[in-house]
Design an enzyme around this catalytic site. Structure first.
Site, PDB file in Angstrom:
ATOM      1  N   HIS A   3       0.853  -1.186   0.000  1.00 40.66           N
ATOM      2  CA  HIS A   3       0.000   0.000   0.000  1.00 40.66           C
ATOM      3  C   HIS A   3       0.887   1.233   0.000  1.00 40.66           C
ATOM      4  CE1 HIS A   3      -3.150   2.834   1.214  1.00 40.66           C
ATOM      5  NE2 HIS A   3      -3.987   1.915   0.800  1.00 40.66           N
ATOM      6  N   ASP A  61      -8.043  -5.215  -0.057  1.00 42.58           N
ATOM      7  CA  ASP A  61      -8.528  -6.038  -1.180  1.00 42.58           C
ATOM      8  C   ASP A  61      -8.223  -7.514  -1.018  1.00 42.58           C
ATOM      9  OD1 ASP A  61      -7.617  -3.207  -2.860  1.00 42.58           O
ATOM     10  OD2 ASP A  61      -9.649  -4.012  -2.958  1.00 42.58           O
TER      11      ASP A  61
HETATM   12  C1  SDX Z   1      -6.247   0.175  -2.841  1.00 47.34           C
HETATM   13  O1  SDX Z   1      -4.432   4.640  -2.003  1.00 47.34           O
HETATM   14  C2  SDX Z   1      -5.361   4.032  -1.346  1.00 47.34           C
HETATM   15  O2  SDX Z   1      -5.725   4.406  -0.267  1.00 47.34           O
HETATM   16  C3  SDX Z   1      -5.929   2.839  -2.085  1.00 47.34           C
HETATM   17  C4  SDX Z   1      -6.959   2.000  -1.332  1.00 47.34           C
HETATM   18  C5  SDX Z   1      -8.225   2.790  -1.028  1.00 47.34           C
HETATM   19  O3  SDX Z   1      -8.931   2.412  -0.087  1.00 47.34           O
HETATM   20  O4  SDX Z   1      -8.544   3.713  -1.818  1.00 47.34           O
HETATM   21  O5  SDX Z   1      -6.382   1.545  -0.110  1.00 47.34           O
HETATM   22  C6  SDX Z   1      -7.387   0.794  -2.152  1.00 47.34           C
HETATM   23  O6  SDX Z   1      -5.982   0.536  -3.952  1.00 47.34           O
HETATM   24  C7  SDX Z   1      -5.404  -0.843  -2.099  1.00 47.34           C
HETATM   25  C8  SDX Z   1      -4.188  -1.335  -2.962  1.00 47.34           C
HETATM   26  C9  SDX Z   1      -4.688  -2.411  -3.900  1.00 47.34           C
HETATM   27  N1  SDX Z   1      -3.616  -2.747  -4.879  1.00 47.34           N
HETATM   28  C10 SDX Z   1      -3.001  -3.941  -4.836  1.00 47.34           C
HETATM   29  O7  SDX Z   1      -3.178  -4.779  -3.939  1.00 47.34           O
HETATM   30  C11 SDX Z   1      -2.076  -4.162  -6.011  1.00 47.34           C
HETATM   31  C12 SDX Z   1      -0.741  -4.743  -5.497  1.00 47.34           C
HETATM   32  N2  SDX Z   1      -0.071  -3.668  -4.755  1.00 47.34           N
HETATM   33  C13 SDX Z   1       0.927  -2.890  -5.477  1.00 47.34           C
HETATM   34  O8  SDX Z   1       0.626  -2.666  -6.820  1.00 47.34           O
HETATM   35  C14 SDX Z   1       1.407  -1.676  -4.674  1.00 47.34           C
HETATM   36  O9  SDX Z   1       1.651  -2.113  -3.396  1.00 47.34           O
HETATM   37  C15 SDX Z   1       0.559  -0.423  -4.609  1.00 47.34           C
HETATM   38  C16 SDX Z   1       0.209   0.093  -5.963  1.00 47.34           C
HETATM   39  C17 SDX Z   1      -0.684  -0.671  -3.821  1.00 47.34           C
HETATM   40  C18 SDX Z   1       1.377   0.654  -3.892  1.00 47.34           C
HETATM   41  O10 SDX Z   1       2.493   0.876  -4.659  1.00 47.34           O
HETATM   42  P1  SDX Z   1       3.525   2.070  -4.318  1.00 47.34           P
HETATM   43  O11 SDX Z   1       3.173   2.779  -3.102  1.00 47.34           O
HETATM   44  O12 SDX Z   1       3.705   2.871  -5.552  1.00 47.34           O
HETATM   45  O13 SDX Z   1       4.765   1.299  -3.937  1.00 47.34           O
HETATM   46  P2  SDX Z   1       5.835   0.848  -4.977  1.00 47.34           P
HETATM   47  O14 SDX Z   1       5.143   0.342  -6.212  1.00 47.34           O
HETATM   48  O15 SDX Z   1       6.840   1.925  -5.123  1.00 47.34           O
HETATM   49  O16 SDX Z   1       6.458  -0.395  -4.219  1.00 47.34           O
HETATM   50  C19 SDX Z   1       7.502  -0.205  -3.302  1.00 47.34           C
HETATM   51  C20 SDX Z   1       8.341  -1.456  -3.474  1.00 47.34           C
HETATM   52  C21 SDX Z   1       8.693  -1.726  -4.926  1.00 47.34           C
HETATM   53  O17 SDX Z   1       9.935  -2.411  -4.933  1.00 47.34           O
HETATM   54  P3  SDX Z   1      11.278  -1.500  -5.233  1.00 47.34           P
HETATM   55  O18 SDX Z   1      11.029  -0.771  -6.536  1.00 47.34           O
HETATM   56  O19 SDX Z   1      11.440  -0.581  -4.049  1.00 47.34           O
HETATM   57  O20 SDX Z   1      12.390  -2.532  -5.338  1.00 47.34           O
HETATM   58  O21 SDX Z   1       7.561  -2.610  -3.050  1.00 47.34           O
HETATM   59  C22 SDX Z   1       7.358  -3.478  -4.145  1.00 47.34           C
HETATM   60  C23 SDX Z   1       7.654  -2.702  -5.418  1.00 47.34           C
HETATM   61  O22 SDX Z   1       8.130  -3.568  -6.413  1.00 47.34           O
HETATM   62  N3  SDX Z   1       5.956  -3.890  -4.093  1.00 47.34           N
HETATM   63  C24 SDX Z   1       5.527  -5.127  -4.309  1.00 47.34           C
HETATM   64  C25 SDX Z   1       4.145  -5.070  -4.126  1.00 47.34           C
HETATM   65  N4  SDX Z   1       3.777  -3.818  -3.814  1.00 47.34           N
HETATM   66  C26 SDX Z   1       4.914  -3.087  -3.801  1.00 47.34           C
HETATM   67  N5  SDX Z   1       6.171  -6.253  -4.652  1.00 47.34           N
HETATM   68  C27 SDX Z   1       5.413  -7.361  -4.805  1.00 47.34           C
HETATM   69  N6  SDX Z   1       4.066  -7.406  -4.643  1.00 47.34           N
HETATM   70  C28 SDX Z   1       3.399  -6.265  -4.295  1.00 47.34           C
HETATM   71  N7  SDX Z   1       2.108  -6.301  -4.115  1.00 47.34           N
END
Ligand code: SDX
Length: 436
Positions: free
Chosen positions: A308, A366
């Protein structure tokens, strides 16, 4: 505006600049950069808004490190435990929990608008039966502005409130119609003698040919899911609603833009993506393979339902949903749901994995919602529609707050230009290579 007690200084090209620092009720202070460009000729650069507050708001607060979520100061756990969805909707809209009389009037106001203009049901006939219901919702919610002309004037507080009532009241009706249309069953009209969640479940699963038996455990679970998804600060879809609203667009168009933004799998579409991922994993033995893929920088695969932007701890909503999951499955006597077993094992392994611990990736809202929806008989394609149904209350509350903000102006971000410097035009006959 937050109190301006502190200042931040920075030096650029030998000149010292000072900017006010604002403090809110809770959470990080914010450097007010609104005068930065005028005073320094500099922009700030923050493409994912990782460090940028787009507005002040008094509606919701998230403490990502502690895993806390407050709606108007009340913890999400206390609201999920003690309130129903319309009570929380009132809280988000008006700032305080309603007393008995206020609650009764609010319920009546919402019920008065639960029917959809009869002509709008014709819209659904224009879609393919296998259209994604989010595509239908974007279309039909936007089309409300073609029917409800007496609630489009955003400068009239009465019309803003009427539009808010209509959106909150009609979302369940429109969502259930999208589902009924997809399975070729007749639409059911709303029943105002039922509570909001019960009315929705009946419109989804009831039939005109027989009485629908309301299951109080499922109603409570649906009500709780709606409360948990109602608002969440300036997430992608709420920011979209605010940006659309800042141009003066009508409320129905703004909410339709929020539905479009929520659809993405990185946002509200994740609940559907979680189930698809669990089905792809298919077997407990394959969990390590997918955990490794999630950690592999060369693999775009992400563990859906994990991570998140703000929570660097357990999403408090996931904690409540995990409990509801078990309640719903035992009520429906679903002894061993293979997807739930897979989800619990995936959660257990991921929470022990170095990568997930280091990146602070925890299950989010989710991760469990899809398992509950599936147990209730909601098709996967409808999961994000249910998220949009709940979130429309938060969108409406945030839109109202933005419109009422006296200093509100159209949102218009700048950019860091990295294109060509100005160059002379070359006529088509003189262009030797594609790059010119
Ligand atoms: C919702 O914003 C809100 O409040 C949203 C929400 C709401 O109520 O409105 O809470 C609802 O959207 C919840 C999130 C649902 N999405 C998912 O479950 C999809 C999977 N999650 C990821 O796509 C990700 O965690 C996000 C999009 C939710 C957040 O991404 P960020 O904040 O942009 O973080 P990032 O992509 O920069 O990740 C940081 C690191 C990265 O690695 P590095 O580049 O630092 O090496 O963590 C890794 C990412 O690769 N990472 C993951 C991961 N999520 C982040 N690696 C594997 N699996 C994951 N799920």
């Amino acid at each position: 505006m937050g109190s301006q007690l502190k200042k931040a200084q920075f030096t650029f090209q030998g000149k010292v600049f000072e900017l006010p620092v604002l403090s809110g009720t809770e959470g990080p202070d914010a450097v007010d950069i609104s005068a930065l460009y005028k005073e320094t000729g500099l922009f700030t650069y923050d493409p994912g808004f990782m460090s940028t507050a787009s507005c002040t708001s008094a509606i919701t607060f998230i403490d990502g490190d502690e895993g806390r979520l407050l709606y108007r100061g009340y913890s999400i756990a206390s609201l999920a435990e003690n309130c129903d969805f319309l009570e929380v909707a009132y809280l988000l809209l008006y700032g305080d929990l309603p007393n008995v009389a206020q609650k009764q009037i609010f319920i009546k106001d919402i019920n008065l608008h639960s029917l959809l203009h009869e002509q709008m049901s014709g819209f659904y006939q224009g879609f393919r039966r296998d259209a994604h219901p989010m595509a239908i919702m974007v279309g039909v919610v936007g089309a409300l502005s073609a029917f409800y002309h007496d609630s489009l004037d955003i400068h009239d507080p009465k019309q803003r409130e009427l539009a808010s009532f209509r959106l909150i009241a009609k979302m369940p009706t429109m969502a259930a119609m999208a589902y009924k249309y997809s399975i070729g069953q007749p639409f059911l009209y709303p029943r105002n003698d039922l509570c909001y969640a019960g009315n929705f479940l009946r419109m989804m699963f009831g039939l005109p040919s027989e009485e629908y038996e309301i299951n109080p455990v499922l109603v409570k679970a649906m009500d709780r899911i709606l409360i948990l998804h109602a608002d969440h600060e300036q997430n992608a879809s709420t920011s979209t609603v605010r940006l659309a609203g800042s141009s003066g667009a009508n409320p129905f168009a703004c909410i339709a833009s929020g539905i479009a933004a929520l659809w993405g799998p990185a946002h509200g579409g994740a609940n559907e993506a979680v189930i698809n991922m669990l089905q792809e994993i298919g077997d407990l033995k394959r969990i390590p393979e997918f955990i490794n893929r999630a950690k592999d920088k060369n693999d775009s695969f992400r563990l859906m339902g994990f991570g998140h932007r703000v929570y660097k701890n357990y999403d408090p909503r996931a904690t409540v949903l995990r409990e509801s999951c078990h309640e719903v499955l035992s009520e429906l006597r679903i002894k061993n749901d293979p997807l739930l077993d897979l989800a619990l094992e995936l959660e257990r392994i991921a929470l022990q994995d170095e990568y997930f611990i280091e990146k602070k990736l925890y299950p989010n809202v989710d991760f469990y919602s899809g398992i509950i929806f599936r147990a209730m008989g909601v098709p996967t394609s409808m999961f994000t529609v249910l998220f949009a149904l709940a979130r429309s209350v938060g969108w409406v509350a945030q839109w109202q707050e933005m419109i009422a903000e006296p200093t509100q102006k159209i949102g218009r971000p700048r950019q860091l230009y990295q294109g060509h410097p100005e160059r002379a035009f070359v006529s088509v006959h003189n262009r030797t290579t594609a790059s010119q």
